[in-house]
Design a protein around this motif. Structure first.
Motif, PDB file in Angstrom:
ATOM      1  N   GLN B  14       0.842  -1.204   0.000  1.00  0.00           N
ATOM      2  CA  GLN B  14       0.000   0.000   0.000  1.00  0.00           C
ATOM      3  C   GLN B  14       0.874   1.250   0.000  1.00  0.00           C
ATOM      4  OE1 GLN B  14      -3.059  -0.116   3.024  1.00  0.00           O
ATOM      5  NE2 GLN B  14      -3.036   2.121   3.230  1.00  0.00           N
ATOM      6  N   GLU B  15       0.503   2.192  -0.857  1.00  0.00           N
ATOM      7  CA  GLU B  15       1.321   3.397  -0.980  1.00  0.00           C
ATOM      8  C   GLU B  15       0.768   4.535  -0.124  1.00  0.00           C
ATOM      9  OE1 GLU B  15       1.904   4.365  -5.072  1.00  0.00           O
ATOM     10  OE2 GLU B  15       2.936   2.461  -5.480  1.00  0.00           O
ATOM     11  N   ILE B  16       1.680   5.307   0.413  1.00  0.00           N
ATOM     12  CA  ILE B  16       1.299   6.532   1.124  1.00  0.00           C
ATOM     13  C   ILE B  16       1.650   7.685   0.187  1.00  0.00           C
ATOM     14  CG2 ILE B  16       1.570   7.877   3.238  1.00  0.00           C
ATOM     15  CD1 ILE B  16       2.783   5.326   4.523  1.00  0.00           C
ATOM     16  N   PRO B  17       0.667   8.500  -0.202  1.00  0.00           N
ATOM     17  CA  PRO B  17       0.901   9.504  -1.233  1.00  0.00           C
ATOM     18  C   PRO B  17       2.007  10.487  -0.890  1.00  0.00           C
ATOM     19  CG  PRO B  17      -1.443   9.310  -0.730  1.00  0.00           C
ATOM     20  CD  PRO B  17      -0.715   8.504   0.293  1.00  0.00           C
ATOM     21  N   ALA B  18       2.703  10.938  -1.933  1.00  0.00           N
ATOM     22  CA  ALA B  18       3.847  11.840  -1.774  1.00  0.00           C
ATOM     23  C   ALA B  18       3.416  13.196  -1.217  1.00  0.00           C
ATOM     24  CB  ALA B  18       4.544  12.023  -3.118  1.00  0.00           C
ATOM     25  N   VAL B  19       4.307  13.778  -0.441  1.00  0.00           N
ATOM     26  CA  VAL B  19       4.106  15.134   0.085  1.00  0.00           C
ATOM     27  C   VAL B  19       5.374  15.946  -0.231  1.00  0.00           C
ATOM     28  CG1 VAL B  19       3.731  16.533   2.158  1.00  0.00           C
ATOM     29  CG2 VAL B  19       2.640  14.278   1.963  1.00  0.00           C
ATOM     30  N   ASP B  20       5.177  17.194  -0.650  1.00  0.00           N
ATOM     31  CA  ASP B  20       6.298  18.100  -0.928  1.00  0.00           C
ATOM     32  C   ASP B  20       6.620  18.947   0.298  1.00  0.00           C
ATOM     33  OD1 ASP B  20       6.594  17.296  -3.527  1.00  0.00           O
ATOM     34  OD2 ASP B  20       5.427  18.950  -4.381  1.00  0.00           O
ATOM     35  N   TYR B  21       7.904  18.992   0.642  1.00  0.00           N
ATOM     36  CA  TYR B  21       8.351  19.832   1.750  1.00  0.00           C
ATOM     37  C   TYR B  21       9.355  20.866   1.208  1.00  0.00           C
ATOM     38  CZ  TYR B  21       6.312  16.054   4.482  1.00  0.00           C
ATOM     39  OH  TYR B  21       5.446  15.133   5.005  1.00  0.00           O
ATOM     40  N   PRO B  22       8.949  22.121   1.069  1.00  0.00           N
ATOM     41  CA  PRO B  22       9.868  23.156   0.572  1.00  0.00           C
ATOM     42  C   PRO B  22      10.970  23.447   1.603  1.00  0.00           C
ATOM     43  CG  PRO B  22       7.564  23.894   0.544  1.00  0.00           C
ATOM     44  CD  PRO B  22       7.614  22.647   1.361  1.00  0.00           C
ATOM     45  N   VAL B  23      12.152  23.766   1.104  1.00  0.00           N
ATOM     46  CA  VAL B  23      13.287  24.107   1.968  1.00  0.00           C
ATOM     47  C   VAL B  23      13.939  25.373   1.443  1.00  0.00           C
ATOM     48  CG1 VAL B  23      15.379  23.278   3.082  1.00  0.00           C
ATOM     49  CG2 VAL B  23      13.810  21.628   2.043  1.00  0.00           C
ATOM     50  N   VAL B 102      12.888  21.670  -2.975  1.00  0.00           N
ATOM     51  CA  VAL B 102      11.768  20.888  -2.444  1.00  0.00           C
ATOM     52  C   VAL B 102      12.234  19.453  -2.203  1.00  0.00           C
ATOM     53  CG1 VAL B 102       9.463  19.951  -2.943  1.00  0.00           C
ATOM     54  CG2 VAL B 102      10.039  22.291  -3.637  1.00  0.00           C
ATOM     55  N   ILE B 103      11.912  18.939  -1.026  1.00  0.00           N
ATOM     56  CA  ILE B 103      12.126  17.514  -0.738  1.00  0.00           C
ATOM     57  C   ILE B 103      10.764  16.834  -0.863  1.00  0.00           C
ATOM     58  CG2 ILE B 103      12.834  15.813   0.985  1.00  0.00           C
ATOM     59  CD1 ILE B 103      14.489  18.118   2.315  1.00  0.00           C
ATOM     60  N   THR B 104      10.682  15.815  -1.714  1.00  0.00           N
ATOM     61  CA  THR B 104       9.418  15.087  -1.896  1.00  0.00           C
ATOM     62  C   THR B 104       9.546  13.718  -1.244  1.00  0.00           C
ATOM     63  OG1 THR B 104       9.053  16.232  -3.985  1.00  0.00           O
ATOM     64  CG2 THR B 104       7.759  14.226  -3.598  1.00  0.00           C
ATOM     65  N   VAL B 120       7.428   0.905   7.240  1.00  0.00           N
ATOM     66  CA  VAL B 120       7.162   1.839   6.148  1.00  0.00           C
ATOM     67  C   VAL B 120       8.501   2.160   5.481  1.00  0.00           C
ATOM     68  CG1 VAL B 120       6.289   4.115   5.512  1.00  0.00           C
ATOM     69  CG2 VAL B 120       5.203   2.846   7.388  1.00  0.00           C
ATOM     70  N   ALA B 121       8.582   1.875   4.165  1.00  0.00           N
ATOM     71  CA  ALA B 121       9.777   2.244   3.404  1.00  0.00           C
ATOM     72  C   ALA B 121       9.540   3.612   2.793  1.00  0.00           C
ATOM     73  CB  ALA B 121      10.049   1.215   2.320  1.00  0.00           C
ATOM     74  N   LEU B 122      10.493   4.519   3.009  1.00  0.00           N
ATOM     75  CA  LEU B 122      10.338   5.903   2.553  1.00  0.00           C
ATOM     76  C   LEU B 122      11.231   6.181   1.351  1.00  0.00           C
ATOM     77  CD1 LEU B 122      10.530   7.689   6.005  1.00  0.00           C
ATOM     78  CD2 LEU B 122       8.478   7.299   4.648  1.00  0.00           C
ATOM     79  N   THR B 123      10.734   7.003   0.456  1.00  0.00           N
ATOM     80  CA  THR B 123      11.541   7.532  -0.638  1.00  0.00           C
ATOM     81  C   THR B 123      11.547   9.052  -0.495  1.00  0.00           C
ATOM     82  OG1 THR B 123      10.884   5.719  -2.084  1.00  0.00           O
ATOM     83  CG2 THR B 123      11.778   7.690  -3.152  1.00  0.00           C
ATOM     84  N   ALA B 124      12.737   9.641  -0.487  1.00  0.00           N
ATOM     85  CA  ALA B 124      12.844  11.103  -0.405  1.00  0.00           C
ATOM     86  C   ALA B 124      13.690  11.573  -1.572  1.00  0.00           C
ATOM     87  CB  ALA B 124      13.485  11.520   0.919  1.00  0.00           C
ATOM     88  N   LYS B 125      13.134  12.465  -2.355  1.00  0.00           N
ATOM     89  CA  LYS B 125      13.839  12.939  -3.548  1.00  0.00           C
ATOM     90  C   LYS B 125      13.960  14.453  -3.548  1.00  0.00           C
ATOM     91  CE  LYS B 125      12.916   9.256  -6.811  1.00  0.00           C
ATOM     92  NZ  LYS B 125      12.398   8.907  -8.128  1.00  0.00           N
ATOM     93  N   CYS B 126      15.051  14.907  -4.159  1.00  0.00           N
ATOM     94  CA  CYS B 126      15.254  16.335  -4.359  1.00  0.00           C
ATOM     95  C   CYS B 126      16.000  16.504  -5.677  1.00  0.00           C
ATOM     96  CB  CYS B 126      16.056  16.910  -3.190  1.00  0.00           C
ATOM     97  SG  CYS B 126      16.347  18.682  -3.329  1.00  0.00           S
ATOM     98  N   ASP B 127      15.501  17.338  -6.557  1.00  0.00           N
ATOM     99  CA  ASP B 127      16.132  17.543  -7.872  1.00  0.00           C
ATOM    100  C   ASP B 127      16.362  16.227  -8.607  1.00  0.00           C
ATOM    101  OD1 ASP B 127      16.267  20.308  -7.916  1.00  0.00           O
ATOM    102  OD2 ASP B 127      18.186  20.365  -6.844  1.00  0.00           O
TER     103      ASP B 127
END
Lengths: 148, 142
Positions: B14-23, B102-104, B120-127
């Motif tokens: 099951q996926e947990i929808p992505a959230v954008d965190y501006p920095v 932005v970190i997504t 919960v496995a997390l994916t965090a992306k930036c650029d």
């Protein structure tokens, strides 16, 4: 310069007790942009079953690095200007909340080379002044070019 | 300390929808103050460049905190996170402008454990780069 492997197994003296305050939790939560009322509002935290406001999962980074004294020992040979954070883990027995008085003991568990970089891992056991273990943290930092 | 998500209603994959965190730079200054980590690579572009970095970079712990925020917002109670670990795999470069970066963060239920706990496995992306790898949280569900 390669790090001094003799430091593996070296432990810090217990830190002075760190008093977890509502103000510091609020400041930290604000800094990470998190407005969760369980961090900011005692009544909201109590409604969720906590004794007081709870610290965010990464909060122990604020006080658990009593290993800093070990890392700063010139005999270790760590060049702080080249340091970046490699890995971090928090293992919780229970949430940390305002009012906790916490003592950390840090131990160097590993030093290794990966390519041209040096990796050093410090484990910190965080317990209340009464001796209840609440959290164990694992901090791996990388000295870029240190093994080159 | 009760999560609002129920163990029985969660499935592996099951996926947990992505959230954008501006920095922006101000977030790094605030984080430096709150955390006590005043390493100049997180606020001083001149220093960052002299040690071979492209620009000021975010504290790894700031990025990790955004992943933590993602998990605690999903779980409904920060006290439900019983284990959280990451590897910092790439830098979050924060330019000195009004947009910053932005970190997504997104997540997936990787495993169901005993005692109503899940991984919960997390994916965090930036650029376009993964800035965290091996990012896992163990969460106590209801």
């Amino acid at each position: 310069m390669a790090l001094n492997r003799d430091f593996v197994g070296r432990a810090s003296a217990p830190s002075a007790p760190y008093e977890v305050s509502r103000v510091k939790i609020r400041e930290f939560a604000t800094a990470i942009g998190d407005s969760n009322p369980i961090y900011h509002d005692r009544e909201a935290a109590q409604a969720a079953g906590h004794p007081d406001v709870v610290a965010p999962p990464t909060f122990p980074i604020v006080f658990s690095l009593s290993g800093g004294a070990i890392l700063a020992d010139p005999e270790l040979g760590l060049n702080f200007a080249m340091v970046v954070h490699g890995e971090q883990r928090f293992e919780y027995r229970r949430p940390i909340h305002a009012g906790d008085e916490l003592v950390s003991v840090s131990t160097v568990t590993d030093i290794r080379s990966v390519g041209r970089n040096e990796f050093i891992t410090v484990r910190s056991d965080v317990a209340t002044v009464e001796g209840e273990l609440v959290c164990t943290t694992y901090n791996t930092i990388v000295e870029r070019g240190g093994a080159g | 300390m009760a999560a609002t998500v129920k163990y029985d209603e969660v499935e592996i994959g099951q996926e947990i929808p992505a959230v954008d965190y501006p920095v922006r730079r101000i977030n790094l200054v605030m984080y430096a103050g709150a955390s006590g980590d005043f390493n100049p690579i997180h606020w001083n572009e001149r220093f960052a460049k002299t040690v071979g970095l492209p620009d000021v970079i975010a504290h790894g712990m700031f990025t990790m905190a955004q992943g933590g925020r993602f998990v605690t917002d999903w779980a409904g109670d920060p006290g439900a996170v019983v284990d959280y670990g990451v590897r910092f795999s790439s830098m979050v470069v924060v330019p000195d402008d009004d947009q910053g970066t932005v970190i997504t963060v997104s997540g997936v239920i990787e495993e169901k454990l005993e005692d109503k706990r899940v991984v919960v496995a997390l994916t965090a992306k930036c650029d376009g780069s993964r800035v965290l790898s091996k990012a896992r949280a163990v969460v106590q569900l209801a």
